[in-house]
Scaffold this motif. Structure first.
Motif, mmCIF file in Angstrom:
data_model
loop_
_atom_site.group_PDB
_atom_site.id
_atom_site.type_symbol
_atom_site.label_atom_id
_atom_site.label_comp_id
_atom_site.label_asym_id
_atom_site.label_seq_id
_atom_site.Cartn_x
_atom_site.Cartn_y
_atom_site.Cartn_z
ATOM 1 N N ASN A 84 11.304 75.899 26.777
ATOM 2 C CA ASN A 84 10.701 75.967 28.109
ATOM 3 C C ASN A 84 11.807 76.077 29.151
ATOM 4 O O ASN A 84 12.104 75.103 29.850
ATOM 5 N N PRO A 85 12.440 77.236 29.270
ATOM 6 C CA PRO A 85 13.635 77.349 30.110
ATOM 7 C C PRO A 85 13.384 77.489 31.612
ATOM 8 O O PRO A 85 14.321 77.335 32.384
ATOM 9 N N THR A 86 12.182 77.763 32.022
ATOM 10 C CA THR A 86 11.916 77.943 33.449
ATOM 11 C C THR A 86 12.139 76.631 34.174
ATOM 12 O O THR A 86 11.464 75.633 33.897
ATOM 13 N N ALA A 87 13.114 76.609 35.098
ATOM 14 C CA ALA A 87 13.472 75.378 35.800
ATOM 15 C C ALA A 87 14.506 75.699 36.871
ATOM 16 O O ALA A 87 14.989 76.829 36.983
ATOM 17 N N PHE A 88 14.868 74.660 37.623
ATOM 18 C CA PHE A 88 15.935 74.727 38.620
ATOM 19 C C PHE A 88 17.166 74.068 37.997
ATOM 20 O O PHE A 88 17.099 72.916 37.563
ATOM 21 N N TYR A 89 18.274 74.810 37.936
ATOM 22 C CA TYR A 89 19.482 74.310 37.280
ATOM 23 C C TYR A 89 20.547 74.004 38.329
ATOM 24 O O TYR A 89 20.887 74.847 39.168
ATOM 25 N N LEU A 90 21.101 72.808 38.219
ATOM 26 C CA LEU A 90 22.117 72.356 39.172
ATOM 27 C C LEU A 90 23.423 72.059 38.452
ATOM 28 O O LEU A 90 23.438 71.359 37.438
ATOM 29 N N CYS A 91 24.489 72.583 38.983
ATOM 30 C CA CYS A 91 25.828 72.297 38.496
ATOM 31 C C CYS A 91 26.486 71.318 39.465
ATOM 32 O O CYS A 91 26.242 71.380 40.680
ATOM 33 N N ALA A 92 27.274 70.389 38.958
ATOM 34 C CA ALA A 92 27.936 69.411 39.813
ATOM 35 C C ALA A 92 29.351 69.164 39.298
ATOM 36 O O ALA A 92 29.671 69.465 38.137
ATOM 37 N N SER A 93 30.183 68.610 40.167
ATOM 38 C CA SER A 93 31.523 68.215 39.753
ATOM 39 C C SER A 93 31.879 66.902 40.424
ATOM 40 O O SER A 93 31.286 66.514 41.444
ATOM 41 N N SER A 94 32.842 66.193 39.840
ATOM 42 C CA SER A 94 33.354 64.964 40.438
ATOM 43 C C SER A 94 34.856 64.896 40.171
ATOM 44 O O SER A 94 35.343 65.504 39.207
ATOM 45 N N PRO A 95 35.598 64.152 41.006
ATOM 46 C CA PRO A 95 37.063 64.108 40.859
ATOM 47 C C PRO A 95 37.503 63.725 39.446
ATOM 48 O O PRO A 95 38.452 64.267 38.915
ATOM 49 N N SER A 96 36.791 62.775 38.858
ATOM 50 C CA SER A 96 37.057 62.401 37.479
ATOM 51 C C SER A 96 35.751 61.916 36.876
ATOM 52 O O SER A 96 34.739 61.817 37.560
ATOM 53 N N ALA A 97 35.802 61.583 35.595
ATOM 54 C CA ALA A 97 34.595 61.083 34.929
ATOM 55 C C ALA A 97 34.273 59.661 35.373
ATOM 56 O O ALA A 97 33.177 59.177 35.160
ATOM 57 N N VAL A 98 35.249 59.018 36.020
ATOM 58 C CA VAL A 98 35.077 57.604 36.352
ATOM 59 C C VAL A 98 34.790 57.387 37.838
ATOM 60 O O VAL A 98 33.994 56.537 38.206
ATOM 61 N N THR A 99 35.444 58.167 38.698
ATOM 62 C CA THR A 99 35.342 57.890 40.124
ATOM 63 C C THR A 99 34.794 59.068 40.899
ATOM 64 O O THR A 99 34.833 60.207 40.456
ATOM 65 N N GLY A 100 34.317 58.775 42.074
ATOM 66 C CA GLY A 100 33.918 59.805 43.021
ATOM 67 C C GLY A 100 32.478 60.208 42.917
ATOM 68 O O GLY A 100 31.870 60.177 41.839
ATOM 69 N N GLY A 101 31.903 60.567 44.082
ATOM 70 C CA GLY A 101 30.550 61.081 44.090
ATOM 71 C C GLY A 101 30.501 62.497 43.555
ATOM 72 O O GLY A 101 31.526 63.172 43.447
ATOM 73 N N TYR A 102 29.313 62.936 43.220
ATOM 74 C CA TYR A 102 29.133 64.290 42.716
ATOM 75 C C TYR A 102 28.968 65.258 43.888
ATOM 76 O O TYR A 102 28.272 64.965 44.866
ATOM 77 N N THR A 103 29.575 66.433 43.738
ATOM 78 C CA THR A 103 29.314 67.552 44.631
ATOM 79 C C THR A 103 28.476 68.547 43.856
ATOM 80 O O THR A 103 28.872 68.953 42.752
ATOM 81 N N PHE A 104 27.329 68.913 44.406
ATOM 82 C CA PHE A 104 26.420 69.820 43.710
ATOM 83 C C PHE A 104 26.536 71.234 44.267
ATOM 84 O O PHE A 104 26.798 71.446 45.456
ATOM 85 N N GLY A 105 26.286 72.200 43.383
ATOM 86 C CA GLY A 105 26.104 73.573 43.820
ATOM 87 C C GLY A 105 24.698 73.749 44.362
ATOM 88 O O GLY A 105 23.878 72.831 44.314
ATOM 89 N N SER A 106 24.418 74.936 44.881
ATOM 90 C CA SER A 106 23.125 75.187 45.509
ATOM 91 C C SER A 106 22.023 75.509 44.514
ATOM 92 O O SER A 106 20.868 75.654 44.889
ATOM 93 N N GLY A 107 22.375 75.605 43.240
ATOM 94 C CA GLY A 107 21.365 75.740 42.196
ATOM 95 C C GLY A 107 21.002 77.171 41.839
ATOM 96 O O GLY A 107 21.201 78.106 42.620
ATOM 97 N N THR A 108 20.478 77.330 40.634
ATOM 98 C CA THR A 108 19.925 78.601 40.154
ATOM 99 C C THR A 108 18.505 78.341 39.683
ATOM 100 O O THR A 108 18.278 77.454 38.858
ATOM 101 N N ARG A 109 17.582 79.110 40.223
ATOM 102 C CA ARG A 109 16.193 78.982 39.782
ATOM 103 C C ARG A 109 15.928 80.055 38.739
ATOM 104 O O ARG A 109 15.944 81.250 39.042
ATOM 105 N N LEU A 110 15.723 79.627 37.515
ATOM 106 C CA LEU A 110 15.499 80.542 36.389
ATOM 107 C C LEU A 110 14.011 80.605 36.080
ATOM 108 O O LEU A 110 13.359 79.571 35.917
ATOM 109 N N THR A 111 13.509 81.818 36.006
ATOM 110 C CA THR A 111 12.115 82.036 35.628
ATOM 111 C C THR A 111 12.080 82.953 34.418
ATOM 112 O O THR A 111 12.649 84.058 34.450
ATOM 113 N N VAL A 112 11.461 82.485 33.358
ATOM 114 C CA VAL A 112 11.330 83.283 32.148
ATOM 115 C C VAL A 112 9.886 83.766 32.041
ATOM 116 O O VAL A 112 8.950 82.980 32.104
ATOM 117 N N VAL A 113 9.746 85.079 31.897
ATOM 118 C CA VAL A 113 8.401 85.659 31.870
ATOM 119 C C VAL A 113 8.114 86.302 30.517
ATOM 120 O O VAL A 113 9.045 86.564 29.735
#
Lengths: 113, 110
Positions: A84-113
């Motif tokens: 069921n791949p139809t969804a909104f996909y968000l990519c994020a990054s953080s300074p490290s795996a331990v510290t810092g808040g996440y910065t998100f991208g604006s997302g990709t909306r995938l629709t499979v027909v």
């Protein structure tokens, strides 16, 4: 300005086709993440990478694959095995795996027909 | 394990206050709060790292009770711009990725 770029913003694909979502960051962050967002479900973790050339499965990794060949890039492939791949996909990054808040991208909306 | 947020939705008039709760059945290492407007990316608000810690961001503040395994987000004198869905994300240990709650939809009306 630093940030995360996801492309494309909208993607339409036929059932049974593989598709790759792009995620690029210029924040010099070590850790990167892929989340899937469905209505009423919050954000669910697909894959994450704490360092180049290494990544781990998240809670819903089945039917997805990733690579982390460069620090700046963390592409996600949605394979035909994803039921069921139809969804909104968000990519994020953080300074490290331990510290810092996440910065998100604006997302990709995938629709499979 | 996914943290539980409450309430699921709330409607406020401008100037009113609200509290959003986030609780976990597991011990919490840290809690993050994010706000997402419709069709946009979530935006980071704050991190709480220590038990009993409180932090503030404009008129939005949060507390973290490590013993109760919960965090609360306080929005005071709400503005129209506060509308959106608020997510808490929790970590059970230092190097694990965030697990997000299902979100709380906040609507501020004039």
């Amino acid at each position: 300005d630093g940030g995360i770029t996801q492309s494309p913003k909208y993607l339409f694909r036929k059932e049974g086709q593989n598709v790759t979502l792009s995620c690029e960051q210029n924040l010099n962050h070590d850790a990167m993440y892929w989340y899937r967002q469905d209505p009423g479900q919050g954000l669910r973790l697909i894959y994450y990478s704490q360092i180049v050339n290494d990544f781990q499965k998240g809670d819903i990794a089945e039917g997805y694959s990733v690579s982390r060949e460069k620090k700046e890039s963390f592409p996600l492939t949605v394979t035909s095995a994803q039921k069921n791949p139809t969804a909104f996909y968000l990519c994020a990054s953080s300074p490290s795996a331990v510290t810092g808040g996440y910065t998100f991208g604006s997302g990709t909306r995938l629709t499979v027909v | 394990q996914q943290p539980v947020q409450s309430p699921q939705a709330v409607i406020l008039r401008e100037g009113e206050d609200a509290v959003i709760n986030c609780s976990s059945s597991k011990a919490l290492y840290s809690v993050h709060w994010y706000r997402q407007k419709h069709g946009e990316a979530p935006v980071f608000l704050m991190i709480l790292l220590k038990g009993g810690e409180q932090k503030g961001h404009e008129k939005i503040s949060a507390s973290f009770n490590e013993k109760k395994q919960q965090s609360s987000l306080y929005l005071t004198a709400s503005q129209l711009s506060y509308s959106g869905t608020y997510f808490c994300g929790s970590r059970n240990s230092g190097n694990t990725p965030l697990v997000f709650g299902k979100g709380t939809r906040l609507s501020v009306i004039a």
